[in-house]
Design an enzyme around this catalytic site. Sequence first.
Site, short mmCIF file in Angstrom:
data_model
loop_
_atom_site.label_atom_id
_atom_site.label_comp_id
_atom_site.label_asym_id
_atom_site.label_seq_id
_atom_site.Cartn_x
_atom_site.Cartn_y
_atom_site.Cartn_z
N VAL A 84 0.84 -1.20 0.00
CA VAL A 84 0.00 0.00 0.00
C VAL A 84 0.88 1.26 0.00
O VAL A 84 1.98 1.25 0.54
CB VAL A 84 -0.96 -0.01 1.23
CG1 VAL A 84 -0.21 0.12 2.54
CG2 VAL A 84 -2.03 1.05 1.11
N CYS A 85 0.37 2.31 -0.63
CA CYS A 85 0.99 3.65 -0.56
C CYS A 85 -0.16 4.64 -0.39
O CYS A 85 -1.20 4.29 0.15
CB CYS A 85 1.84 3.94 -1.80
SG CYS A 85 0.90 4.09 -3.34
N ARG A 86 0.00 5.87 -0.83
CA ARG A 86 -1.07 6.85 -0.66
C ARG A 86 -2.22 6.60 -1.63
O ARG A 86 -3.38 6.60 -1.24
CB ARG A 86 -0.54 8.27 -0.81
CG ARG A 86 -1.63 9.32 -0.57
CD ARG A 86 -1.11 10.72 -0.70
NE ARG A 86 -0.58 10.92 -2.03
CZ ARG A 86 0.27 11.87 -2.36
NH1 ARG A 86 0.70 12.72 -1.45
NH2 ARG A 86 0.72 11.99 -3.58
#
Length: 107
Positions: free
Chosen positions: A59-61
């Site tokens: 996951v990232c932004r």
Amino acid sequence: MSDVPETSVDDLPADAVLLDVREDDEWEAGHVEGATHVPLGEVPGRLAELPEGDPLYVVCRSGNRSGRAVAWLNAQGLETVNVAGGMRAWAAAGKPMTADSGRPTVI
């Protein structure tokens, strides 16, 4: 990134093992409890520190950096899946987050 496996935050298994590849300030502002934090640029040098997941969810932004991480990690022989929409989608879905200080937010 059609060749990158991905799942939505709603379809993420309850026991998913998460790798968060955002930068330090983003992590400190708000993250998923129990996730492992390794900024994207440090992933190649820290492979031994990645949690074992079958698969490992990344996951990232918003899903772009994590998509690049998933493509690279899968090319290294790991089984990883991108979390579509990233932490923005996580927060929008009302999923729980924690922060190093203050109220959790996605920056």
